[in-house]
Design a protein around this motif. Structure first.
Motif, mmCIF file in Angstrom:
data_model
loop_
_atom_site.group_PDB
_atom_site.id
_atom_site.type_symbol
_atom_site.label_atom_id
_atom_site.label_comp_id
_atom_site.label_asym_id
_atom_site.label_seq_id
_atom_site.Cartn_x
_atom_site.Cartn_y
_atom_site.Cartn_z
ATOM 1 N N MET A 1 -1.106 1.825 -2.867
ATOM 2 C CA MET A 1 -1.356 2.919 -1.916
ATOM 3 C C MET A 1 -1.179 2.452 -0.474
ATOM 4 O O MET A 1 -0.834 3.226 0.394
ATOM 5 N N ASN A 102 -8.084 4.374 1.941
ATOM 6 C CA ASN A 102 -8.466 5.144 0.743
ATOM 7 C C ASN A 102 -9.450 6.277 1.029
ATOM 8 O O ASN A 102 -10.250 6.664 0.176
ATOM 9 N N THR A 105 -6.012 10.870 -0.153
ATOM 10 C CA THR A 105 -5.046 10.563 -1.210
ATOM 11 C C THR A 105 -3.629 10.877 -0.751
ATOM 12 O O THR A 105 -3.414 11.475 0.309
ATOM 13 N N HIS A 106 -2.660 10.529 -1.590
ATOM 14 C CA HIS A 106 -1.248 10.771 -1.281
ATOM 15 C C HIS A 106 -0.908 12.258 -1.207
ATOM 16 O O HIS A 106 0.135 12.633 -0.673
ATOM 17 N N TRP A 197 2.102 8.805 -5.540
ATOM 18 C CA TRP A 197 2.050 9.524 -6.818
ATOM 19 C C TRP A 197 2.393 8.604 -7.981
ATOM 20 O O TRP A 197 1.780 8.674 -9.045
ATOM 21 N N GLU A 200 -0.587 6.346 -8.845
ATOM 22 C CA GLU A 200 -1.807 6.998 -9.322
ATOM 23 C C GLU A 200 -1.998 6.904 -10.836
ATOM 24 O O GLU A 200 -3.087 6.530 -11.284
ATOM 25 N N ASN A 203 -3.318 3.537 -11.910
ATOM 26 C CA ASN A 203 -4.724 3.318 -11.593
ATOM 27 C C ASN A 203 -5.625 3.977 -12.632
ATOM 28 O O ASN A 203 -6.616 3.411 -13.070
ATOM 29 N N LYS A 204 -5.261 5.205 -13.045
ATOM 30 C CA LYS A 204 -6.064 5.903 -14.043
ATOM 31 C C LYS A 204 -6.008 5.186 -15.382
ATOM 32 O O LYS A 204 -7.002 5.063 -16.091
#
Length: 214
Positions: A1, A102, A105-106, A197, A200, A203-204
């Protein structure tokens, strides 16, 4: 990020080029003008490409009933656009900084891009509307009154983009340096959104794996 956020910070800064370089350029070439006449359109006014171009263009326009090219104080756009660009640059950089830490978000990156795109479209619409009025609202007492084959008054509206033939003039209208810098800056913000994006889901996925192993 962080990489995406850095791009989001850099991208809007390219818009600062609009304060120094023309947004658009219109050139008029004809046999009697070995060196074409041109006008550079900035966000805060219109200047001649060469020293006496504005004076010569206004002289030609007088014969066919067109108004003189507007001075900065005669159009609200020339005082409003610099403020709008300044606000959008500051907002974009701020979003990038918040993304770096942070806080945002994007999704805010694409939000800025879409908002700037809408402003750009509205600006082009306003510019085209001005050219329509400039090229069709003619002085009825002009020295030269030219008409189309069907008898309607001839329009002298320059093209918004590309080339057109007007009487014995070849008119070319194209984006200038400022517009290309804006395009590069907005593209960088789009890339920033893509990188954010793309990162993301990873990360999840890592969060799910960590949760499964505990």
């Amino acid at each position: 990020m962080k990489k995406a956020s850095i791009l989001m910070i850099i991208g809007p800064l390219f818009l600062l080029g609009l304060y120094f370089f023309p947004l658009w350029n219109i050139m008029l070439g004809a046999p009697q003008y070995p060196e074409p006449l041109g006008m550079d359109i900035y966000i805060d006014g219109i200047k001649g490409t060469n020293e006496f171009d504005i004076q010569n263009i206004d002289g030609l326009n007088h014969y066919i009933g067109m108004r003189k090219l507007p001075k900065p104080e005669e159009m609200w756009e020339f005082s409003t656009f610099p403020i709008v660009i300044g606000v959008m640059v500051a907002l974009g950089v701020l979003i990038g900084v918040f993304g770096f830490f942070n806080i945002l978000t994007h999704k805010w990156f694409i939000g800025w891009f879409l908002f700037m795109s809408i402003l750009g479209v509205l600006g082009m619409y306003d510019f085209n509307a001005w050219m329509i009025d400039y090229g069709t609202n003619l002085d009825p007492n002009a020295i030269m009154k030219l008409a189309n084959p069907d008898g309607t008054p001839m329009s002298y509206k320059p093209p918004l983009f590309g080339h057109a033939k007007m009487l014995n003039f070849d008119v070319t209208s194209l984006p200038a340096t400022g517009a290309w810098m804006m395009f590069i800056g907005m593209t960088l913000t789009l890339v920033a959104f893509y990188l954010g994006w793309k990162k993301e889901p990873k990360n999840k996925e890592s969060e799910i794996k960590n949760y499964a192993t505990t």
